[in-house]
Design a protein around this motif. Structure first.
Motif, PDB file in Angstrom:
ATOM      1  N   HIS A 223       0.223  -1.093   0.023  1.00 46.88           N
ATOM      2  CA  HIS A 223       0.110   0.138   0.058  1.00 46.88           C
ATOM      3  C   HIS A 223       0.838   1.795   0.237  1.00 46.88           C
ATOM      4  N   PHE A 224       2.725   1.129   0.509  1.00 48.06           N
ATOM      5  CA  PHE A 224       2.864   2.182   0.026  1.00 48.06           C
ATOM      6  C   PHE A 224       3.783   2.270  -1.391  1.00 48.06           C
ATOM      7  N   GLN A 225       2.856   3.325  -2.082  1.00 48.82           N
ATOM      8  CA  GLN A 225       3.597   3.131  -3.585  1.00 48.82           C
ATOM      9  C   GLN A 225       3.888   4.782  -4.448  1.00 48.82           C
ATOM     10  N   PRO A 226       4.447   4.972  -5.148  1.00 46.00           N
ATOM     11  CA  PRO A 226       4.615   6.388  -5.434  1.00 46.00           C
ATOM     12  C   PRO A 226       3.083   7.098  -6.171  1.00 46.00           C
ATOM     13  N   ILE A 227       3.503   8.023  -6.471  1.00 50.66           N
ATOM     14  CA  ILE A 227       1.974   8.530  -6.527  1.00 50.66           C
ATOM     15  C   ILE A 227       2.431   9.744  -7.946  1.00 50.66           C
ATOM     16  N   LEU A 228       2.835   9.343  -9.175  1.00 51.91           N
ATOM     17  CA  LEU A 228       3.004  10.006 -10.024  1.00 51.91           C
ATOM     18  C   LEU A 228       2.391  11.425 -10.318  1.00 51.91           C
ATOM     19  N   ASP A 229       1.142  11.525 -10.877  1.00 52.46           N
ATOM     20  CA  ASP A 229       0.826  12.618 -11.379  1.00 52.46           C
ATOM     21  C   ASP A 229       0.341  13.508 -10.003  1.00 52.46           C
ATOM     22  N   ASP A 230       1.121  14.658 -10.299  1.00 52.82           N
ATOM     23  CA  ASP A 230       1.525  15.601 -10.183  1.00 52.82           C
ATOM     24  C   ASP A 230      -0.896  16.045  -9.295  1.00 52.82           C
ATOM     25  N   ARG A 231      -1.107  16.156 -10.393  1.00 52.55           N
ATOM     26  CA  ARG A 231      -1.999  17.012  -9.760  1.00 52.55           C
ATOM     27  C   ARG A 231      -3.080  16.080  -8.717  1.00 52.55           C
ATOM     28  N   VAL A 232      -2.907  14.261  -8.796  1.00 54.73           N
ATOM     29  CA  VAL A 232      -3.730  14.187  -7.466  1.00 54.73           C
ATOM     30  C   VAL A 232      -2.493  13.635  -6.603  1.00 54.73           C
ATOM     31  N   ARG A 233      -1.557  14.031  -6.214  1.00 55.09           N
ATOM     32  CA  ARG A 233      -1.164  14.544  -5.094  1.00 55.09           C
ATOM     33  C   ARG A 233      -1.321  16.145  -3.981  1.00 55.09           C
ATOM     34  N   GLN A 234      -1.439  16.688  -5.135  1.00 53.04           N
ATOM     35  CA  GLN A 234      -1.797  18.207  -4.652  1.00 53.04           C
ATOM     36  C   GLN A 234      -2.958  18.209  -4.148  1.00 53.04           C
ATOM     37  N   ASP A 235      -3.858  17.698  -4.843  1.00 50.22           N
ATOM     38  CA  ASP A 235      -5.862  17.572  -4.590  1.00 50.22           C
ATOM     39  C   ASP A 235      -6.122  16.870  -2.995  1.00 50.22           C
ATOM     40  N   PHE A 236      -4.941  15.920  -2.784  1.00 54.98           N
ATOM     41  CA  PHE A 236      -4.663  14.692  -1.644  1.00 54.98           C
ATOM     42  C   PHE A 236      -4.616  15.539  -1.068  1.00 54.98           C
ATOM     43  N   LEU A 237      -3.254  16.976  -0.954  1.00 55.37           N
ATOM     44  CA  LEU A 237      -2.917  17.427   0.442  1.00 55.37           C
ATOM     45  C   LEU A 237      -4.199  18.391   0.713  1.00 55.37           C
ATOM     46  N   ARG A 238      -4.563  18.959   0.052  1.00 53.67           N
ATOM     47  CA  ARG A 238      -5.656  20.307  -0.166  1.00 53.67           C
ATOM     48  C   ARG A 238      -6.745  19.781   0.767  1.00 53.67           C
TER      49      ARG A 238
ATOM     50  N   ALA B 282       7.034   4.962  -0.911  1.00 53.52           N
ATOM     51  CA  ALA B 282       5.947   5.900  -1.791  1.00 53.52           C
ATOM     52  C   ALA B 282       7.110   6.882  -2.352  1.00 53.52           C
ATOM     53  N   GLY B 283       8.235   7.185  -2.723  1.00 53.29           N
ATOM     54  CA  GLY B 283       8.874   7.142  -3.886  1.00 53.29           C
ATOM     55  C   GLY B 283       9.130   8.678  -2.897  1.00 53.29           C
ATOM     56  N   LEU B 284       9.097   8.470  -1.271  1.00 54.93           N
ATOM     57  CA  LEU B 284       9.478   9.996  -1.001  1.00 54.93           C
ATOM     58  C   LEU B 284      11.392  10.501  -0.242  1.00 54.93           C
ATOM     59  N   PRO B 285      11.431  10.794  -0.991  1.00 57.05           N
ATOM     60  CA  PRO B 285      13.100  11.279  -0.049  1.00 57.05           C
ATOM     61  C   PRO B 285      13.259  11.606   0.797  1.00 57.05           C
TER      62      PRO B 285
END
Length: 459
Positions: A238-253, A383-386
């Motif tokens: 269940h820890f996977q990178p999210i490659l779509d910037d829009r999806v990442r931004q929508d989740f943060l919002r 999750a692809g997080l540095p």
């Protein structure tokens, strides 16, 4: 005196176990049918966690791997927070909750800790013996998380002997080094704990451990004769990178914690930093607070191009309220003008999405032994997080490749330097993110199957 109390508690618990074993089992046997025979598990495993199961991801991953490969699993531990959804729904996994110890035995006072400690151990002894020796059926394997060592290793050793069960210890760290954080290296109880740990681990059939460095300590200093198998932590699916910037931004919002910076999400004006902490003595959270204060000062004075920082801190623990008061005072005094700190307790799915959506992860784990590793960094890589993390311990290079998927620090000065360089240079940050995404391809099953799966006879 403390050693005497613990010894008495152990002998009492031994007598209690023998008495319990003479009692009839509460499990009723079922008639054997062709369908039952077809569903017969390849092996049976009890997994013992003297802690919250929901906050023990590695032990949950063990359970899932055993069950997926045809084994039957009982997870024994405190059921205080949500577990992995598949744990709850899997037909081959059962949760056997431990009763919580009385709240009157909880204290942060050092003197009271020495008084209440033996009483808490005695309560745990009785509960563990009751469940392992009576409430559950004998299993082929008993997989024990260590630490905590007291009273787990003694109880597990005795029950495995009486029930003809193979004891498998999964070493996450050493119990005596964690105890030393509170009492000091020279304290008699710490010395007793080290001797206790060295004695009772000898009864295990095999050992798993989280690093190669820990395997060397177990072989050289503990003089173990049974097989010692390094099994590095890897992220679950269940820890996977999210490659779509829009999806990442929508989740943060969508998070309430981002409300103060929501209009800036998706721009160069803000970076989201995430850290997971147990709010305990082996993670000095003041390092991050000090670094954010200094970053804020630099962003306001000498380097106004630096973006604001939203730091989201997840986790629960004993020092949380103390640090929250400290953060509130700093905000009141204007020390965090360009940095906002928010705490959160998220579901497993939302935590995974947060890691995949953030700009940078921070690990404050300092390692009491020098040979364990923080699993939070494994999850971040999944999750692809540095990551930037405390690196002043021996095992750090087994997890992080400096400059490729993360950076290490040994002081708040070094942490500030990394935050300025990475948040002020998008190209440098993206280089680390590419390395973290590459690291995310290394998964738990790839590590578990040839090591633990082979040992348990499942693969």
């Amino acid at each position: 005196m403390i050693e005497l109390l613990i010894s008495v508690a152990f002998y009492l618990s031994t007598a209690l176990t023998i008495g319990i074993l003479l009692l009839p089992s509460r499990h009723e046997s079922k008639p054997v049918t062709s369908q039952n025979a077809a569903n017969e598990p390849k092996t049976t495993v009890q997994i013992l966690v003297l802690g919250d199961i929901g906050r023990s991801p590695r032990m949950q991953y063990h359970a899932l791997s055993v069950a997926r490969n045809g084994g039957q699993v009982d997870i024994i531990g405190y059921h205080e927070s949500d577990v992995h959804p598949e744990i709850s729904s899997h037909p081959r996994i059962s949760i056997v909750p431990l009763p919580p110890h009385p709240s009157c035995l909880q204290t942060s006072n050092k003197l009271l800790f020495l008084l209440f400690g033996p009483l808490k151990v005695l309560f745990q002894i009785v509960c563990l013996f009751w469940i392992l020796a009576y409430r559950t059926k004998p299993a082929k394997w008993l997989l024990v998380q260590n630490p905590p060592s007291i009273p787990t290793l003694a109880i597990a050793s005795l029950v495995c002997f009486l029930r003809h069960t193979n004891l498998l210890i999964d070493w996450h760290n050493f119990g005596y080094t964690i105890l030393a954080l509170k009492l000091g290296d020279s304290h008699p109880l710490v010395r007793f704990s080290r001797t206790y740990e060295k004695i009772f681990c000898q009864y295990a059939t095999a050992h798993l451990c989280v690093t190669n460095a820990m395997a060397s300590v177990l072989k050289d200093e503990f003089a173990l004769k049974a097989p010692i198998l390094p099994l590095h932590d890897r992220p679950a699916d269940h820890f996977q990178p999210i490659l779509d910037d829009r999806v990442r931004q929508d989740f943060l919002r969508s998070l309430s914690e981002t409300e103060s910076v929501r209009p800036m999400i998706g721009s160069d004006k803000v970076r989201v930093l995430v850290s997971s902490t147990s709010w305990t003595a082996d993670e000095d959270f003041s390092l991050l607070i000090e670094a954010l204060c200094r970053y804020s000062d630099l962003a306001e004075t000498s380097n106004p191009e630096l973006p604001s920082v939203l730091a989201i801190i997840t986790g629960k623990g004993p020092q949380r309220e103390m640090y929250l008061r400290q953060i509130a005072d700093l905000q009141k005094n204007g020390k965090l003008q360009k940095a906002t700190i928010r705490t959160a307790w998220l579901s497993m799915e939302d935590y995974a999405r947060l890691l995949a959506s953030a700009s940078l992860g921070v690990s404050l784990h300092t390692s009491s032994s020098g040979v364990d590793l923080p699993m939070k960094v494994v999850d971040m890589f999944g999750a692809g997080l540095p990551v930037v993390g405390w690196n002043r311990f021996e095992a750090w290079p087994e997890l992080v490749t400096e400059g490729r998927n993360g950076r290490g620090f040994g002081s708040s000065d070094e942490l500030v330097k990394h935050l300025v360089e990475l948040f002020g240079n998008q190209e440098a940050l993206e280089k680390l993110r590419a390395g973290a995404r590459e690291e995310s391809s290394r998964r738990w099953d790839d590590e578990w199957n040839p090591v633990a799966g082979k040992l348990l006879g499942l693969v």
